[in-house]
Design a protein around this motif. Structure first.
Motif, mmCIF file in Angstrom:
data_model
loop_
_atom_site.group_PDB
_atom_site.id
_atom_site.type_symbol
_atom_site.label_atom_id
_atom_site.label_comp_id
_atom_site.label_asym_id
_atom_site.label_seq_id
_atom_site.Cartn_x
_atom_site.Cartn_y
_atom_site.Cartn_z
ATOM 1 N N VAL A 54 -41.608 13.946 58.921
ATOM 2 C CA VAL A 54 -41.080 12.843 58.119
ATOM 3 C C VAL A 54 -42.025 11.651 58.282
ATOM 4 C CG1 VAL A 54 -39.126 11.292 57.771
ATOM 5 C CG2 VAL A 54 -38.718 13.675 58.424
ATOM 6 N N HIS A 55 -42.384 11.006 57.166
ATOM 7 C CA HIS A 55 -43.285 9.854 57.195
ATOM 8 C C HIS A 55 -42.888 8.864 56.104
ATOM 9 C CE1 HIS A 55 -45.254 11.761 53.759
ATOM 10 N NE2 HIS A 55 -45.269 12.865 54.466
ATOM 11 N N ASP A 56 -43.574 7.746 56.035
ATOM 12 C CA ASP A 56 -43.229 6.644 55.123
ATOM 13 C C ASP A 56 -43.118 7.073 53.664
ATOM 14 O OD1 ASP A 56 -43.075 4.774 57.138
ATOM 15 O OD2 ASP A 56 -45.162 4.143 56.921
ATOM 16 N N GLU A 57 -43.928 8.021 53.223
ATOM 17 C CA GLU A 57 -43.910 8.424 51.812
ATOM 18 C C GLU A 57 -42.583 9.055 51.397
ATOM 19 O OE1 GLU A 57 -47.394 10.572 50.579
ATOM 20 O OE2 GLU A 57 -48.671 9.277 51.795
ATOM 21 N N TYR A 58 -41.797 9.523 52.366
ATOM 22 C CA TYR A 58 -40.475 10.062 52.039
ATOM 23 C C TYR A 58 -39.480 8.953 51.709
ATOM 24 C CZ TYR A 58 -41.615 14.818 53.552
ATOM 25 O OH TYR A 58 -42.155 16.070 53.678
ATOM 26 N N SER A 59 -39.776 7.726 52.089
ATOM 27 C CA SER A 59 -38.906 6.560 51.860
ATOM 28 C C SER A 59 -37.566 6.653 52.573
ATOM 29 C CB SER A 59 -38.697 6.322 50.360
ATOM 30 O OG SER A 59 -39.920 6.032 49.736
ATOM 31 N N PHE A 60 -37.510 7.415 53.659
ATOM 32 C CA PHE A 60 -36.323 7.445 54.498
ATOM 33 C C PHE A 60 -36.413 6.303 55.503
ATOM 34 C CE2 PHE A 60 -36.592 12.228 53.739
ATOM 35 C CZ PHE A 60 -35.620 12.216 52.752
ATOM 36 N N ASN A 61 -35.319 6.048 56.195
ATOM 37 C CA ASN A 61 -35.291 5.037 57.248
ATOM 38 C C ASN A 61 -36.434 5.306 58.227
ATOM 39 O OD1 ASN A 61 -34.614 3.675 59.739
ATOM 40 N ND2 ASN A 61 -32.568 3.394 58.889
ATOM 41 N N SER A 62 -37.127 4.255 58.623
ATOM 42 C CA SER A 62 -38.307 4.409 59.478
ATOM 43 C C SER A 62 -37.986 5.027 60.843
ATOM 44 C CB SER A 62 -39.009 3.066 59.666
ATOM 45 O OG SER A 62 -38.156 2.147 60.303
ATOM 46 N N LYS A 63 -36.711 5.010 61.252
ATOM 47 C CA LYS A 63 -36.372 5.616 62.545
ATOM 48 C C LYS A 63 -36.578 7.130 62.544
ATOM 49 C CE LYS A 63 -31.363 6.153 61.862
ATOM 50 N NZ LYS A 63 -30.055 5.677 62.320
ATOM 51 N N TYR A 64 -36.700 7.729 61.354
ATOM 52 C CA TYR A 64 -36.934 9.167 61.257
ATOM 53 C C TYR A 64 -38.419 9.516 61.163
ATOM 54 C CZ TYR A 64 -31.927 9.339 60.416
ATOM 55 O OH TYR A 64 -30.570 9.200 60.536
ATOM 56 N N LYS A 67 -40.458 12.565 62.938
ATOM 57 C CA LYS A 67 -39.557 13.677 63.271
ATOM 58 C C LYS A 67 -40.017 14.942 62.548
ATOM 59 C CE LYS A 67 -36.407 11.170 65.464
ATOM 60 N NZ LYS A 67 -36.117 11.278 66.852
ATOM 61 N N ASN A 68 -39.908 16.071 63.221
ATOM 62 C CA ASN A 68 -40.198 17.356 62.594
ATOM 63 C C ASN A 68 -39.021 17.757 61.720
ATOM 64 O OD1 ASN A 68 -42.721 17.787 63.841
ATOM 65 N ND2 ASN A 68 -41.671 18.417 65.714
ATOM 66 N N ALA A 69 -39.329 18.370 60.582
ATOM 67 C CA ALA A 69 -38.282 18.820 59.666
ATOM 68 C C ALA A 69 -38.737 20.118 59.001
ATOM 69 C CB ALA A 69 -37.999 17.759 58.612
ATOM 70 N N VAL A 70 -37.788 20.808 58.423
ATOM 71 C CA VAL A 70 -38.060 22.018 57.659
ATOM 72 C C VAL A 70 -37.861 21.675 56.191
ATOM 73 C CG1 VAL A 70 -37.314 24.388 57.209
ATOM 74 C CG2 VAL A 70 -37.307 23.506 59.555
ATOM 75 N N SER A 71 -38.859 21.965 55.383
ATOM 76 C CA SER A 71 -38.773 21.741 53.943
ATOM 77 C C SER A 71 -38.017 22.901 53.300
ATOM 78 C CB SER A 71 -40.184 21.644 53.362
ATOM 79 O OG SER A 71 -40.132 21.544 51.961
ATOM 80 N N VAL A 72 -37.094 22.577 52.389
ATOM 81 C CA VAL A 72 -36.278 23.597 51.731
ATOM 82 C C VAL A 72 -36.409 23.457 50.219
ATOM 83 C CG1 VAL A 72 -33.929 24.494 51.419
ATOM 84 C CG2 VAL A 72 -34.619 23.565 53.636
ATOM 85 N N MET A 73 -36.697 24.566 49.540
ATOM 86 C CA MET A 73 -36.686 24.615 48.075
ATOM 87 C C MET A 73 -35.297 25.090 47.656
ATOM 88 S SD MET A 73 -40.514 26.130 47.274
ATOM 89 C CE MET A 73 -39.803 27.539 46.518
ATOM 90 N N VAL A 74 -34.581 24.267 46.903
ATOM 91 C CA VAL A 74 -33.176 24.531 46.584
ATOM 92 C C VAL A 74 -33.026 25.350 45.306
ATOM 93 C CG1 VAL A 74 -30.991 23.430 45.996
ATOM 94 C CG2 VAL A 74 -32.444 22.428 47.751
ATOM 95 N N ASP A 75 -32.212 26.409 45.393
ATOM 96 C CA ASP A 75 -31.820 27.178 44.218
ATOM 97 C C ASP A 75 -30.471 26.714 43.694
ATOM 98 O OD1 ASP A 75 -34.038 28.845 44.060
ATOM 99 O OD2 ASP A 75 -33.151 30.356 45.380
ATOM 100 N N HIS A 76 -29.559 26.426 44.619
ATOM 101 C CA HIS A 76 -28.183 26.054 44.263
ATOM 102 C C HIS A 76 -27.646 25.132 45.348
ATOM 103 C CE1 HIS A 76 -24.105 26.416 42.703
ATOM 104 N NE2 HIS A 76 -23.719 26.640 43.942
ATOM 105 N N PHE A 77 -26.816 24.155 44.939
ATOM 106 C CA PHE A 77 -26.198 23.277 45.938
ATOM 107 C C PHE A 77 -24.814 22.865 45.462
ATOM 108 C CE2 PHE A 77 -28.278 20.472 42.955
ATOM 109 C CZ PHE A 77 -27.383 19.443 42.785
ATOM 110 N N GLU A 78 -23.971 22.499 46.424
ATOM 111 C CA GLU A 78 -22.638 21.954 46.155
ATOM 112 C C GLU A 78 -22.432 20.758 47.050
ATOM 113 O OE1 GLU A 78 -19.341 24.629 46.313
ATOM 114 O OE2 GLU A 78 -20.504 26.258 45.414
#
Length: 80
Positions: A54-64, A67-78
């Motif tokens: 996670v880095h600044d380009e994601y535009s999430f809160n800087s406290k993250y 942090k390591n994360a897993v990228s997920v390509m979504v087919d379906h969500f609820e």
């Protein structure tokens, strides 16, 4: 849902964790007409796309940042 960012193309960028106390993070992007807020529960079906940091380009809160994360390509969500 730990953090969220709505871009100018109406895509929601999500930082997710399986539990409130979890240090395991997932990053994904979805498009929906529903309003999504931090704390919403979401069920996602898709494919793991690899590890990211996670880095600044994601535009999430800087406290993250860093942090390591897993990228997920979504087919379906609820949104629950």
């Amino acid at each position: 849902m730990k953090d969220i960012y709505l871009d100018n193309q109406s895509n929601y960028h999500l930082l997710l964790a399986p539990l409130k106390t979890s240090n395991q993070y997932f990053v994904t992007t979805i498009k929906t007409n529903k309003t999504i807020k931090i704390g919403n529960k979401i069920t996602i079906q898709g494919f793991i796309n690899g590890k990211v940091k996670v880095h600044d380009e994601y535009s999430f809160n800087s406290k993250y940042n860093g942090k390591n994360a897993v990228s997920v390509m979504v087919d379906h969500f609820e949104i629950n």
